[in-house]
Design an enzyme around this catalytic site. Structure first.
Site, mmCIF file in Angstrom:
data_model
loop_
_atom_site.group_PDB
_atom_site.id
_atom_site.type_symbol
_atom_site.label_atom_id
_atom_site.label_comp_id
_atom_site.label_asym_id
_atom_site.label_seq_id
_atom_site.Cartn_x
_atom_site.Cartn_y
_atom_site.Cartn_z
ATOM 1 N N SER A 179 -8.736 9.270 -37.381
ATOM 2 C CA SER A 179 -8.581 8.349 -36.227
ATOM 3 C C SER A 179 -9.498 9.079 -35.187
ATOM 4 O O SER A 179 -9.681 10.029 -35.084
ATOM 5 C CB SER A 179 -7.093 8.680 -35.810
ATOM 6 O OG SER A 179 -7.035 8.030 -34.633
ATOM 7 N N TYR B 224 -0.079 13.448 -33.168
ATOM 8 C CA TYR B 224 -1.100 12.776 -34.246
ATOM 9 C C TYR B 224 -2.254 12.825 -34.014
ATOM 10 O O TYR B 224 -3.185 12.975 -35.034
ATOM 11 C CB TYR B 224 -0.790 10.939 -33.697
ATOM 12 C CG TYR B 224 -1.358 10.140 -34.548
ATOM 13 C CD1 TYR B 224 -1.137 9.573 -35.806
ATOM 14 C CD2 TYR B 224 -2.750 9.459 -34.022
ATOM 15 C CE1 TYR B 224 -1.639 8.878 -36.609
ATOM 16 C CE2 TYR B 224 -3.179 8.647 -34.941
ATOM 17 C CZ TYR B 224 -2.836 8.292 -36.240
ATOM 18 O OH TYR B 224 -3.474 7.222 -37.057
ATOM 19 N N LYS C 261 -4.840 14.359 -37.121
ATOM 20 C CA LYS C 261 -6.070 13.647 -37.536
ATOM 21 C C LYS C 261 -7.065 14.560 -37.439
ATOM 22 O O LYS C 261 -8.241 14.267 -38.107
ATOM 23 C CB LYS C 261 -6.221 12.202 -36.626
ATOM 24 C CG LYS C 261 -5.050 11.209 -37.286
ATOM 25 C CD LYS C 261 -5.141 10.922 -38.509
ATOM 26 C CE LYS C 261 -3.969 10.070 -38.849
ATOM 27 N NZ LYS C 261 -4.025 9.521 -40.381
#
Length: 258
Positions: free
Chosen positions: A149, A162, A166
């Site tokens: 991401s 998150y 990533k």
């Protein structure tokens, strides 16, 4: 009597892909792209009914589903066994399964939540990579694509867990690319906001405002990532490994000096 035109035969590449978290969203978009070029696919996901519906749309002659939780090691092993049983090979692995259950400042992050995010987003990807390597790729070659991401290659306020996971996916890509060469190429894709249920909270009710930040004038769609994954698992990318392809509609262009 007018003869009806025959339906064109679907292409058949002879290749097989295992795509995690692919009953909808980015994973499904990748599955569509690979099936369209002639691959067979096994898609995984937590919701058995959603998987069945996805397989029907992809075509039961080209796709199978295998339900389970990505971080469950027993599920990982059983999924790879199922691919080998059904198709006899697993040329491509796409690690797409992910979670982002928390939104807020990292200073207040529950460490147990952080552990859950890493288990699902990173450790599961490593587990699947180890298993597909042993089952097929070590002796026959292939390619792995990890879905990272833009949150993993820049600061990501309010989705810090998150983003950290990533970033770890980007480094996992480097480690696997180095270790699995020359037979297996390993690359990552780092999308910006893609219009899926997973990312809906980021743009819902403010899509025009969100789009304004993108030089290409729109948010991403699953097909954008599907095309990138198809390229990174194709012969056209045979000399590419250890790279992270940013698919962001140009949003990083706005990070310069203004």
């Amino acid at each position: 009597m007018t003869e009806q035109p025959k339906e064109a035969a679907r292409p058949d590449s002879g290749k097989v892909a295992l795509i995690t978290g692919a009953s909808r969203g980015i994973g499904y978009g990748i599955a569509e792209a690979l099936v369209a070029r002639g691959d067979r696919v096994c898609i995984t996901g937590r919701n058995e009914e959603a998987l069945k519906e996805a397989v029907e749309r992809l075509g039961p002659d080209r796709a199978i589903g295998f339900p389970g939780k990505a971080h469950d090691e027993a599920h990982q092993a059983a999924a790879v066994d199922r691919v080998m049983e059904a198709f006899g090979r697993v040329d491509f692995l796409v690690n797409n399964a992910g979670t982002n259950p928390v939104f807020g400042p990292i200073a207040d992050l529950d460490l147990n939540v952080a552990r859950k995010v890493f288990e699902t987003n990173v450790i599961s990807a490593l587990g699947f990579a180890q298993l597909t390597w042993r089952a097929w790729q070590k002796d026959h070659g292939g390619a792995i694509v990890n879905i990272a991401s833009v949150a993993g290659v820049s600061a990501s306020p309010f989705i810090g867990a998150y983003g950290m996971s990533k970033a770890a996916m980007v480094n996992l890509t480097l480690q696997l690319a180095h270790e699995f060469a020359p037979g297996v190429r390993v690359n990552a894709i780092a999308p910006a906001v893609i219009k899926t249920r997973f990312a809906q909270a980021i743009y819902e009710g403010r899509e025009a405002e969100a789009v304004a930040a993108y030089p290409l004038g729109r948010l991403g769609v699953p097909e954008d990532v599907g095309g990138a994954a198809a390229f990174l698992t194709s012969d056209q990318s045979d000399w590419i490994t250890g790279q992270t392809l940013v698919v962001d509609g140009g949003i990083f262009l706005n990070a310069g000096v203004h």
